[in-house]
Scaffold this motif. Structure first.
Motif: not given
Lengths: 254, 483, 435
Positions: B406-418
């Motif tokens: 399992t290789f899940p990449y998560i890139e979050a660049r907004n503070a309201s992201a869930q």
């Protein structure tokens, strides 16, 4: 119906059953009692065909067949039912699907046609009502997120649908509150039949307050050390297992 | 002792045969192996394409020549010789068939054998089918009925002739010819595929379906599918694939582009059952596919559902670019690898618009020596206020020779992201098998039942007929798994 | 870009001096060779995809000289009231004046790396330089080539240490220094120890490149607490490499608060059956801080368990990277592994890149992982405010709640209390710390 002769079984090099003899006839209810680790659950699982045990000696005959040669599913189809102490959950497989698959497997083995979907649903509903089970259970994953009591009732539901010749109930009373215990006992009593035999495997007497056995056997350290009628269970309740074990040891000592 | 028994039960179950492995004896018009400018010009000429298509292909080919074949850590295969593949193979017709009656009966029988009838009167379920045999579309059903609603459902070649403006506007707008090695190759040499256009406000009244079949030896299949749902339109599209059993590996490098304009909905379902190779891992299809959709307009939705049981190697990540506000992307996947199959699959959800939502449910099943990897990217860009993602990826392992990654990449660049990602790995336990057996169910059925239960969350997203087929397929693909 | 990397690396290697310890000769020349061949990791390497060391390579660093070290009083140290021995390094130099070496329990050997190299025990000879062998690209060869002093902790078999061991690295100085501490921990069979490593500094742009090798022999238990609290202009890139024998337990708690750019590599090799590791961590970032945690746990044999739990709080323009790999090898049946990374993203300019990763090569295992990115729950915020708390207070309370399980897991109330104090007082506070 069931004849166990001198059954000796070991697992991981340790002897667990050391020569069990037991005969069960149609219409009879037998209780097998014993302290923890005495081998009661092992006996139940061996009868159902659980792998991981080595039969060292002895034989088991069930309805004229050598039971020990059969696969677990063949035993089930021959009419042997085990109500598990800890029923496993199978996520994603709905309860009703399993029930239907099991019933059809049984019917197929007896040369019967698959059950009609409507008849089946009606049958299941009736049994569930009797066991005070909500219909929503049917559509949930097998034992998935069920409470202890729900799992046990679910086992009894399966038993009442599959109508086995020999039902083995492994610690069915454990983890049940008194109301649930009554419901389960009623479910079991409803299945009493001159053609059917039952083996209740239990540590405590309390289930036997509601289901009266014809015979009570005490299993200790892999052997049946005492058999009697239901009063034996009452005596055990009062005195504990200690006295009977001591008695049998001193007898062995003689 | 217990484990050994169950493993051997699993083995038996896993060792059933591929049932679509027959090939069709049919005369084909096949280009000699090899790839160069001249071949591309020939393909374009054979298809009588307008100049813009030829120019586009040549640009793609020029770009492809600058690229190197990608190397992936978890996917292994021998070197592919791109000069040893024929890039065009078509069943030979004296003239293009005008109706089904003119299609070679041998071809119709092929599809019937696969369980797909191309005769409209025999189709009960209301599914319109475009059948692609090797490189070209051989028949499309229900065309007229759909045309009355303004829906275009035809082969790509036909779309190039009949609707060049639409093709020109949207081709490469989601997956550019520069996107990746296989997408570039596809852009240069693709021969056919399906084309769908649903006009404004139209709900397509039936499932549209393409059935892909690779038949010829030493050919690659490079089809291209383009689906456009105009404002407020909706469509459900199904794709199925099979190939004969052959000892050599065959390359399938498709590109699928989906465009959803404002308020449009596209549901794209795949049951991929290309020939997986034999039990020792000989032969089988290399399935290197680029699938991507863009939710261009506000409130649009794209949903991918895939059941991947075939191919020697699968490499695909059906993705959604959530460009419009309030758009929704979904990815539901079951990928099964048995014997020596390898699958590296997953999705990319790129959140650009506000209040965009994505859901990813992936179920990987690895059996035999199969390798199964989930690789996914959830990317939330700074402007994507209120973005939401939920990902669940579960693996089921059958046997002790297989692998699940399992290789899940998560890139979050907004503070309201869930963003939530959950994953589990499990196997079919001895207890579960014994329980079912005690209820009289044989181990094969029990495994099949448990596997289908495991995949339930994905199967319920498939259209009914497909769900049934998918369940059967899973059973077949897992056969020999128990023993 | 390639040429820049080269000059950056060359500049760092300029300070290379051949070692005075002959046993390091080969190790260091191999490392140099490796550096010259492969260079330092760039963004093109998967394991460094989100973390660039460009800024370090563009800086001029010096190697510290052993003179005019500043002085600290006992109260300046975070855990001064803890009994047990303490080693203090100031700007990379061992400071006997600040260290506390008079309360050794039986079975404990605790000294500087240089002392250990001069008088090596058998187990030191056996393990030193052999444990750190990362599969991925790392700064290990740089540390090996440039290795300075550090600590060496050895606990004899069957010894259970009562008092925690402390090591304090203080970074202070006017000119930017490059520091290469190198540490070794060896726990003999069935021994137990607790160890606190505190790295802190202020008003400097130092580059700390640390490596710690840890060996736990069969049945040994180590609790390792690392608090990274460098100046927010400094760079701290550290690697911890662990080898665990049968039934040993390694508990790591990593708190990352300082440095403008920090990276923690932690690689645990569960080399025998029944071994357990817990990797817990917390990173709290603001300004332009960038923190990267890369972990790898190899389950090689049956019945191993691992628990990994990292939490992060990101404010302002900070960025956090998390990559956790759990690899279950074909023989490692009955492995039970869990891995979680949870992030609070409190600003639109902040970024989280997380990738919890499982690679499983056998069926009889139980593995789960998860990652989340989210915010403070607006409902909870509203609830607290409706109960009369002001917004700042309410947020603080919720953030405390978010961190609570990391502290609970420490199971050491004193250290928990100290860390909480650190987190409440803005930690840019230029030490000393008052508790």
């Amino acid at each position: 119906m069931l004849t166990i002769k001198n059954l000796c079984v070991q697992a991981e090099g340790k002897l667990i059953l050391k020569g069990v003899n037991l005969t069960v006839n149609a219409g009879e209810i037998h209780a097998i009692m014993g302290p923890n680790g005495s081998g009661k659950s092992t006996l139940a699982h061996i009868l159902a065909g659980r792998e991981g045990f080595e039969i060292v000696e002895g034989s088991v005959e069930f309805l004229g067949q050598n039971l020990l040669e059969l696969t677990p599913e063949a035993r089930a189809r021959a009419g042997l039912f085990l109500a598990f102490q800890y029923p496993v959950s199978i996520p994603g497989v709905s309860n009703i699907y399993l029930l239907k698959a099991a019933l059809n497997a049984l019917r197929q083995a007896h040369g019967l046609k698959e059950v009609d979907a409507m008849d089946f649903l009606a049958l299941v509903r009736e049994k569930m009502k009797f066991l005070k089970m909500d219909e929503a259970f049917l559509y949930r994953g097998v034992n998935e997120g069920f409470s202890g009591g729900e799992k046990k009732r679910n086992e009894i539901l399966q038993m009442s649908i599959l109508e086995p010749c020999l039902a083995i109930l492994d610690e069915t009373d454990s983890g049940l509150d008194i109301d649930a215990l009554k419901i389960v006992a009623e479910g079991v009593n409803a299945l009493k039949d001159p053609k059917r035999a039952m083996i209740l495997v239990t540590h405590y007497q309390r289930l036997l307050d509601y289901i009266t056995p014809d015979y009570v056997h005490v299993l200790s350290q892999g052997k049946i050390i005492r058999s009697g009628d239901h009063t034996l269970a009452l005596a055990l309740e009062k005195e504990g297992y200690g006295w009977i074990e001591n008695a049998s040891q001193s007898m062995a000592g003689d | 002792m217990t484990t050994a028994n169950n493993t051997s039960q699993l083995d038996q179950w896993l060792n059933r045969d591929y049932e679509h492995g027959f090939s069709t004896a049919i005369e084909s018009d096949t280009l000699p192996c090899g790839l160069n400018d001249a071949v591309i010009r020939q393909i374009s000429a054979k298809k009588n394409e307008p100049d813009f298509m030829l120019q586009w292909r040549l640009k793609a080919f020029a770009h492809w020549q600058t690229l190197k074949e990608p190397q992936w850590a978890t996917v292994r295969h021998p070197v592919i010789d791109y000069q040893a593949i024929s890039y065009y193979s078509a069943p030979k017709f004296k003239e293009a068939p005008k109706s089904l009656d003119e299609v070679d009966p041998e071809l119709l029988r092929t599809y019937e054998k696969l369980g797909i009838s191309l005769k409209e009167q025999e189709i009960l379920s209301g599914v319109a089918v475009d059948a692609v045999f090797d490189s070209v579309s051989v028949a499309t059903t229900f065309k007229d009925k759909l045309a009355k609603l303004g829906i275009v459902f035809c082969s790509f070649s036909e779309a190039v002739q009949e609707h060049p403006d639409l093709v020109r506007q949207y081709l490469g707008s989601v997956v550019s010819y520069k996107d990746n090695f296989f997408a570039s190759l596809n852009s240069a040499v693709f021969t056919d595929g399906s084309f769908v256009y649903i006009p404004k406000g139209v709900r397509c009244p039936m499932e549209l379906s393409t059935y892909f079949r690779i038949n010829a030896v030493a050919t690659g299949q490079f089809e291209r599918t383009l689906i456009i749902a105009d404002e407020g339109a909706s469509v459900s599209y199904l794709e199925g694939c099979t190939a004969p059993m052959r000892d050599e590996n065959q390359l399938h490098a498709a590109v699928v582009e989906l465009v959803a304009l404002q308020d449009a909905k596209i549901k794209y379902s795949t049951v991929q059952n290309w020939y997986p190779g034999d039990k020792e891992g000989r032969g089988g299809i290399y399935n290197f596919v680029t699938k991507r959709g863009v939710c261009r307009g506000a409130r649009s939705k794209i949903s991918w559902t895939q059941v991947e049981t075939g191919s020697a190697i699968t490499w695909k990540y059906p993705s959604v670019i959530l460009q419009g506000d309030d758009t929704v992307g979904e990815f539901y996947s079951v990928a099964l690898t048995n014997h020596y199959q390898q699958a590296d699959t997953g999705t990319k959800m790129i959140h650009l618009g506000k209040n965009t939502k994505s859901t990813v449910i992936s179920k990987g099943i690895a059996a035999g020596h199969g390798h199964n990897a989930y690789r996914g990217l959830i990317k939330v860009m700074p402007r994507a206020e209120g973005a939401r993602n939920y990902t669940q990826c579960d693996s089921l392992l059958l046997g002790d020779q297989c692998a699940a990654h399992t290789f899940p990449y998560i890139e979050a660049r907004n503070a309201s992201a869930q963003i939530e990602h959950e994953a589990t790995t499990s196997r079919i336990s001895d207890d579960q098998l014994f329980y079912c057996q005690q209820r009289g169910i044989n181990p094969e059925d029990a495994v099949s039942m448990i596997v289908n239960g495991f995949c339930k969350a994905v199967f319920k997203e498939l259209p009914m007929e497909f769900a049934v087929e998918a369940q059967k397929l899973l059973g077949v693909s897992l056969e020999g798994c128990v023993g | 870009m390639a040429t820049k990397t080269l000059t950056g690396l060359d500049r760092l290697l300029n300070d290379y001096k051949p070692t005075i310890y002959p046993q390091l000769n080969k190790m260091q020349s191999d490392a140099l060779l490796q550096l010259k061949e492969k260079g330092l990791p760039s963004l093109r390497v998967e394991d460094w995809k989100y973390t660039s060391i460009e800024a370090i390579l563009n800086q001029e660093f010096h190697i510290s000289k052993k003179n005019s070290l500043p002085s600290f009083s006992e109260a300046d140290f975070l855990f001064s009231h803890f009994k047990g021995p303490r080693l203090v390094f100031i700007n990379g130099q061992f400071s006997p004046d600040h260290s506390k070496l008079d309360s050794f329990e039986k079975g404990l050997r605790f000294k500087t790396l240089h002392q250990a190299l001069e008088h090596s025990s058998e187990s030191f000879k056996k393990y030193f330089g052999k444990i750190a062998k990362p599969i991925s690209t790392s700064l290990l060869p740089l540390n090996t080539a440039m290795m300075q002093d550090g600590y060496c902790l050895e606990v004899a078999p069957n010894t259970i240490l009562e008092q925690p061991i402390q090591v304090i690295y203080i970074q202070t100085a006017d000119q930017p220094l490059a520091l290469y501490p190198r540490n070794m921990i060896i726990l003999g069979e069935n021994s137990q120890a607790r160890m606190i490593e505190h790295s802190w500094g202020y008003e400097n742009q130092h580059f700390v490149c640390a490596v710690t090798e840890i060996v736990l022999e069969a049945g040994a238990q180590l609790k390792h607490y690392k608090i990274q609290q460098e100046a927010k202009t400094a760079y701290h890139l550290a690697g911890i490499y662990v080898e665990q024998q049968g039934d040993s337990q390694f508990i790591s708690q990593a708190i990352n608060l300082g440095a403008v750019l920090s990276r923690q590599d932690i690689e645990v090799d569960l080399a025998a059956s029944g071994a357990h590791c817990t990797l817990n961590g917390l990173y709290v970032l603001d300004g332009h801080q960038h923190h990267d945690t890369h972990s790898r746990i190899d389950h090689r044999l049956p019945h191993g368990t691992s628990r990994e739990y990292y939490k992060g709080i990101l404010k302002e323009s900070s960025r956090a990277v998390f990559n956790g790999k759990v690899i279950v090898h074909p023989k490692a049946i009955k492995t039970d592994a869990e891995q979680y990374n949870k992030n609070l993203l409190l600003s639109n300019d902040a970024e989280v890149d997380t990738k919890p990763q499982l690679e499983i090569f056998v069926d009889d295992v139980k593995c789960a992982h998860g990652a989340t990115v989210g915010q403070l729950d607006p409902e909870a915020l509203f609830f607290l405010r409706s109960r009369g708390l002001d917004e700042q207070m309410a947020k603080t309370l919720l953030i405390d709640g978010f961190m609570a399980d990391i502290f609970d897991a420490m199971q050491w109330p004193e250290i928990e209390a100290i860390l909480k104090t650190l987190l409440v007082i803005p930690h840019s506070h230029p030490g000393p710390f008052i508790i």
